[in-house]
Design an enzyme around this catalytic site. Sequence first.
Site, PDB file in Angstrom:
ATOM      1  N   THR A 116      10.658  -1.508  -3.345  1.00 40.30           N
ATOM      2  CA  THR A 116      11.884  -0.469  -3.346  1.00 40.30           C
ATOM      3  C   THR A 116      12.944  -1.416  -4.014  1.00 40.30           C
ATOM      4  O   THR A 116      13.677  -1.055  -5.164  1.00 40.30           O
ATOM      5  CB  THR A 116      12.464   0.172  -1.988  1.00 40.30           C
ATOM      6  OG1 THR A 116      11.382   0.844  -1.717  1.00 40.30           O
ATOM      7  CG2 THR A 116      13.699   0.716  -2.169  1.00 40.30           C
ATOM      8  N   SER A 127       4.646  -5.289  -4.883  1.00 41.85           N
ATOM      9  CA  SER A 127       4.940  -5.148  -3.553  1.00 41.85           C
ATOM     10  C   SER A 127       3.908  -5.891  -2.933  1.00 41.85           C
ATOM     11  O   SER A 127       2.669  -5.657  -2.757  1.00 41.85           O
ATOM     12  CB  SER A 127       4.971  -3.621  -3.059  1.00 41.85           C
ATOM     13  OG  SER A 127       4.924  -3.668  -1.795  1.00 41.85           O
ATOM     14  N   CYS A 177       6.591   7.665   1.394  1.00 42.82           N
ATOM     15  CA  CYS A 177       8.151   7.870   1.379  1.00 42.82           C
ATOM     16  C   CYS A 177       8.784   9.066   1.436  1.00 42.82           C
ATOM     17  O   CYS A 177       9.861   9.381   1.777  1.00 42.82           O
ATOM     18  CB  CYS A 177       8.772   7.001   0.129  1.00 42.82           C
ATOM     19  SG  CYS A 177       8.638   5.328   0.294  1.00 42.82           S
TER      20      CYS A 177
END
Lengths: 382, 387, 134
Positions: B70, B196, B321
Amino acid sequence: MIYLDYAATTPLDPAAYEAMQPYLRPGGAHGNPASDHLAGKRAREAVERARAQVAALIGALPAEIVWTSGATESDNLALKGALEFYADRGRHVVTSMVEHKAVLDTCRYLETRGTKVTYLRPGADGRVAPEQVLEALTPGTVLVSLMWVNNETGVIHEVERLAPALRERGVLFHVDAAQAAGKIALDLRTVPVDLLSLSAHKAYGPKGMGALFVRKKPRARLAPQLHGGGHEQGMRSGTLPTHQIVGMGEAFRIAGERLAQEGAALAVLRERLWACLRELPQVFLNGEGAPRVPGILNVSFGGVEGESLRASLPELAGSSGSACSSATGESSYVLRALGRDDELANASLRFSLGRFTTEAEIDQAAEQVVAQVRRLRALAPA
Amino acid sequence: MIYLDHNATAPLDARVRETMLPYLGGPYANPSSQHRMGRAARDAVETARAQVAALAGASAGEVIFTSGGTEANNLAVKGTALAAPRGRLLYSAVEHPCVVEPMQALAARGWPVETLAVDGEGRVDLAAFEHQIKGGEVRLVSCMVANNETGVIQDVARLAALARRAGAVFHADAVQAAGKIPLSFPDSRAHLMSLSSHKIYGPKGAGALFADPAVPLEPLLHGGGQERHLRGGTENVAALVGFGAAAELARTELAARMAHARRLRDRLQARLAALPGLVSFGARAERLPNTLQFAVPGVHSATLLGLLDKQGFAVSSGSACASGTDEPSPVLLAMGVPAELALCAIRVSVGKDNTEGEVDRFAAALCGLLAGLGVSMPSVKPAAGVV
Amino acid sequence: MSATAAGPGVNPFGYSDAVWRRFTEAPRAGLLEGPGTRTGRAATPANRSRLQLQARISGGRIEDARFQAYGCPTAIAVGAWLAERAIGRSLDELAAIGAAEIRQALEIPDTRLHCALLGEDAIKSLVEAASAAK
């Protein structure tokens, strides 16, 4: 190596380490805390437990805790988020010259974007007085940012006295409490601070983890700085790192339990160290005139050059200047703001003691420092 | 529990955990400190940097460590937009919320923001894109390498080349693609690429942005000067060490993981093919080998996911999410999927430790549940050897 | 008897071995007295680094030499190196030692160039003091 650099970072408390283990292993709690299945739910429960633990240490509600990746991020979120949200209130910030770089660099960045910032100079005791802050306020002041405890000298700002005055004047109050949490008792039920930054790795928790306290009543608002899935009530998006959060929660729980007793023990050890060092002529205690947290001792040594002093003590981990600024080689701006000249500021050592510091380590450190200061002074021309 | 939600997060690999433990329990110094322990921590971070770079053929100097995907995406989008004169920002209609939301935040502050249309399989329409950027003044184009919901893979190299010709910066969100398909930052022609850690069996709390040093980027996090002043904050040594180890394993085991995933995904797909009316999303496009997103018309995902969870299967509808909302997935809507059908989406994303047996059990459970819900089924013979 | 620093084995700060050894052991540190002792002094601007070099000259050669230094480890090492080098040399030979030679001998990086110049200035000062006394 003798580690006296707890203010730069602390080791992970063994109990916090143990608490993190289940979330580093397969076995059903590894899910994304935002997922709806069992693995996600288990992770979410652990996250909420930890949130309550962090809240408890500072007298906050769990819903007032926003997880971040560290105090640097918390400081960035508080300042940028508040300035952005309350843009219609004004564009002025009041802070001190002795804030951590995370606050100062963010303020400098905000200045490039049109915010006016007033940097208050501390007095000889190393603190900015509440009166100085109030005097610096203008009708366009949105936010005051003042650290509770200074990381270099350990001096404690009069946050309890300043907070009500700022609340009365409708100015938001952000406090960087990275060095305060777990060292002094904080109770945000009685101290009307609006935003408060917390760091896990300064309190025997894991690195890469922090939180920002965002008051609910009266509600402090922020424009989020990390956008995405809307995590943390929309204030900070990003998958929550369960194991790190659990580590921070446990570390803060332990800190609350140990606070009083640990403080007393550190005060004794620090006095022991200072008693040895003050035997030398021309040594100066930085922040002498003010209340300080028990674990930090910052001393300037006259008649020795700073680089040689540090190079003479390779087995002693302490620091001169905050870790975040030592990479740039500048002499400590905090000490210069206190009135030490460049030379003396450079020849200063910060000893920061902690949970695992022993008397033997203190004695060894004192012995080494005294011997090396004497050696360097003897080497110097008259 | 049978965990089939690897695109949401992948469990920490035991070998990766072993590399991290010493940095949780041991050398704990701040990498910015100038003493010996600080330097040991610094070295560990730099080793991890090289390992992460190697996963995508990048150089260590191009790696900016962040707290996750993010943050990497936020830095890419806002960092680029704020460092350049105001101009058009383009992103594909199937991006992850952590690209969409920063773009929308910039739109709210006055940046002209546009989406790139996708076809029915979720692929960006190249001809339309070429036409769209002819208008000029494009600062940034963002298109993910592979989608988290459908697994559909974009032709990033072509998109990036077109973006470059138009003078725009190209950002590719590779968070889902890394470790699942071969990835090359240089060959992609992207200026920026996000990764990530916890998607590749590394710890949560770490990510990276590969950034061409020639692209001006305004930092998101100020203070301390870490990451060449592009990302302030004490480094999370243990998490970065873990990220590095995970990246190394992802690189060396890629072929085996791809083959394994494809075998399992295709097996599941075959088992489910018999279900009447079952729709697979993006199945005709090139997809990540581990991902299968489908819907059984009339059966809402909320219902099915709850039942599957009770039976011990962890899957999802789409983006973790966004879970907890009752909105149909914007990704599927952009692909032209009707909202009613989109609300029935189920995403299965297998991982390196799933087995054929688990996949078969899932298929059987799903079929059983659907039968129980009254979805009429042809009789499905269990495969040989499955109980 | 002054203490040494942590010992030659431990050099974690990246100084050259030549600098580190002289900084930690500081051979020939101290003061010279008596007839024939000449003293040279040099300082960088604002007295950030100071060097004192002393020599006892006999029969045209330097019989004994001592140094004192205030400054970074490199400055101290320069002092020690000069005091060492001076022994047995004539003033002319000493005067021929310049910053370049000091730099090379101690592997001084660009950032510490001023320490080598400090050494050169100390030599000049000593040679001047010695000539003036004749």
